[in-house]
Design a protein around this motif. Structure first.
Motif, short mmCIF file in Angstrom:
data_model
loop_
_atom_site.label_atom_id
_atom_site.label_comp_id
_atom_site.label_asym_id
_atom_site.label_seq_id
_atom_site.Cartn_x
_atom_site.Cartn_y
_atom_site.Cartn_z
N UNK A 384 0.82 -1.21 0.00
CA UNK A 384 0.00 0.00 0.00
C UNK A 384 0.85 1.26 0.00
N UNK A 385 1.95 1.26 0.78
CA UNK A 385 2.84 2.42 0.84
C UNK A 385 3.50 2.67 -0.51
N UNK A 386 3.95 1.59 -1.17
CA UNK A 386 4.62 1.72 -2.47
C UNK A 386 3.64 2.26 -3.52
N UNK A 387 2.44 1.69 -3.57
CA UNK A 387 1.46 2.14 -4.56
C UNK A 387 1.05 3.59 -4.29
N UNK A 388 0.79 3.91 -3.03
CA UNK A 388 0.36 5.27 -2.68
C UNK A 388 1.43 6.29 -3.04
N UNK A 389 2.68 5.97 -2.75
CA UNK A 389 3.75 6.91 -3.07
C UNK A 389 3.79 7.20 -4.57
N UNK A 390 3.62 6.18 -5.39
CA UNK A 390 3.73 6.38 -6.83
C UNK A 390 2.54 7.14 -7.40
N UNK A 391 1.34 6.88 -6.91
CA UNK A 391 0.20 7.64 -7.44
C UNK A 391 0.27 9.10 -6.97
N UNK A 392 0.78 9.31 -5.77
CA UNK A 392 0.95 10.67 -5.26
C UNK A 392 2.06 11.39 -6.04
N UNK A 393 3.17 10.70 -6.30
CA UNK A 393 4.27 11.30 -7.05
C UNK A 393 3.83 11.69 -8.46
N UNK A 394 3.02 10.84 -9.09
CA UNK A 394 2.50 11.18 -10.42
C UNK A 394 1.61 12.42 -10.33
N UNK A 395 0.85 12.52 -9.25
CA UNK A 395 0.02 13.71 -9.02
C UNK A 395 0.88 14.97 -8.91
N UNK A 396 2.02 14.85 -8.23
CA UNK A 396 2.92 16.01 -8.11
C UNK A 396 3.51 16.39 -9.48
N UNK A 397 3.72 15.39 -10.34
CA UNK A 397 4.20 15.68 -11.69
C UNK A 397 3.15 16.47 -12.46
N UNK A 398 1.88 16.11 -12.28
CA UNK A 398 0.80 16.89 -12.88
C UNK A 398 0.83 18.31 -12.33
N UNK A 399 0.99 18.41 -11.02
CA UNK A 399 1.03 19.70 -10.32
C UNK A 399 2.16 20.59 -10.86
N UNK A 400 3.27 19.98 -11.24
CA UNK A 400 4.42 20.75 -11.72
C UNK A 400 4.14 21.45 -13.05
#
Length: 404
Positions: A384-400
């Motif tokens: 769960x931690x690994x999956x959550x980190x990656x979906x959140x990181x992709x969200x930050x890429x959108x944010x950028x």
């Protein structure tokens, strides 16, 4: 002067706070002294950037905007307190909320590239530099919270001086955390002892050192050695992934560093401002993440947008399906959060992206209740931690904004 932006800010702020610290050692606190320190720091924060340090122009555009905005919000709040006593209608409430948000909405629209106003100049200066001020949205959040609690009759009386101190509290004026009016006032009025202050001071010193580590060492190195070295548009897929990871960690360490500084200076002034981050990259799912990331903002939107929407729709019986109400509430909540960051497509998409993640996780929770996994709980937590980190990181890429 940008709060926590350079060492000069720390030297001046800590120098001004020396009398506050000395009083704290004797178990005393002087609200007038705190107010004087805040006034001086506000003057420096919003001074004309073209002036030298103490060559302050009180008529700088930011200072004028700041004063007008605070006065406008206080007039709204005081007027609504009087109105509520005789006539507490929904139409009046929504009108007051609209008026409170209106200045920020104008600033966001003018500063957005979507509408073309950002390139307009007046007397040779960009109009986006002439309106608004650093931290306008954080002050508005505080005002909305006060208005809503007046509506709920949780706040029945308002003293102008108390509101001014709350709205202009300099440690949190630029980047939060977003405090609550009643909690802030409780700190101002509750008992104060030498032992309590020494504990706060010890924590403040720790947070300042942690803030320097986060912002001025880790975040700086990530930005200089990774982010600025990658040309995202021409980079390979592997390097784009590296950029995504680096940008995610940079956002955390930079913003968490700011928050630690704000909390530390609040503690020095005897105010226990709530925390803003709680190891967000250890989150086991997207809901857990938003209970750990920028918590004061997340909880503000939960209480002021999501919960109010769900309560309103349920009370009016507009929709019977509770899950559907919740899902619409999540989408509305995160769409508004995205727009708050800025009226740009990538911010709006970022907000909707997290809304979709919340909706999807809600359906996943329902499925898991009917079909529980037989895998070890610790293993599931790691996954769960690994999956959550990656979906959140992709969200930050959108944010950028790099994907658009």
């Amino acid at each position: 002067m940008i709060p926590y932006g350079d060492f000069l800010f720390f030297f001046i702020a800590l120098g001004l706070l020396l009398p506050v610290i000395l009083l704290g050692f004797f178990g005393k606190r002087n609200d007038i002294l705190n107010t004087i320190v805040t006034f001086i720091m506000i003057m420096l924060i919003f001074k004309d950037p073209n002036k030298n340090l103490f060559n302050i122009s009180i008529l700088s555009y930011e200072m004028v905007s700041f004063i007008l905005f605070v006065v406008f919000q206080i007039v709204l709040i005081k007027s609504y307190v009087k109105i509520v006593k005789t006539k507490n209608t929904s139409s009046i409430f929504y009108t007051v909320i609209f008026l409170s948000i209106l200045p920020l909405a104008i600033v966001k629209i003018v500063q957005s590239s979507m509408f073309g106003f950002h390139s307009v100049q007046v007397n040779g200066l960009p109009i986006k530099s002439m309106i608004g001020f650093l931290g306008i949205s954080y002050i508005m959040f505080k005002c909305i919270q006060i208005l809503m609690e007046i509506r709920d009759k949780r706040i029945k009386e308002i003293k102008v001086f108390d509101v001014v101190r709350f709205l202009t509290f300099f440690p949190t004026i630029s980047s939060g955390p977003i405090d609550r009016f009643k909690r802030f006032n409780k700190d101002e009025t509750k008992g104060f002892t030498r032992e309590k202050y020494l504990d706060l001071l010890q924590k403040a010193i720790h947070y300042i050192f942690m803030g320097f580590l986060y912002k001025y060492i880790i975040a700086y190195l990530i930005n200089q050695k990774v982010i600025l070295m990658i040309n995202f548009d021409s980079a390979s897929l592997f390097m784009k992934l590296i950029y995504m990871y680096a940008y995610s960690f940079y956002l955390f360490f930079d913003f968490a560093g700011y928050s630690l500084f704000a909390i530390a200076f609040s503690y020095i002034m005897g105010i226990e401002t709530p925390p803003n981050f709680n190891q967000p990259f250890k989150s086991k799912n997207i809901k857990d993440f938003w209970n750990r990331w920028h918590m004061s903002l997340s909880f503000w939107f939960r209480d002021m947008v999501y919960m109010r929407f769900v309560f309103f729709v349920t009370k009016k019986k507009l929709i019977k399906d509770k899950l559907l109400i919740s899902n619409i509430g999540f989408m509305l909540n995160f769409m508004i959060m995205g727009i708050w960051h800025g009226v740009e497509w990538f911010y709006i998409v970022y907000g909707l992206y997290h809304g979709v993640l919340f909706v999807a996780y809600g359906y996943y929770e329902q499925y898991r209740k009917k079909h529980p996994y037989k895998i070890n709980a610790k293993v599931m937590d790691i996954i769960g931690i690994i999956i959550t980190f990656h979906v959140v990181a992709f969200g930050f890429l959108i944010f950028s904004g790099k994907l658009f």
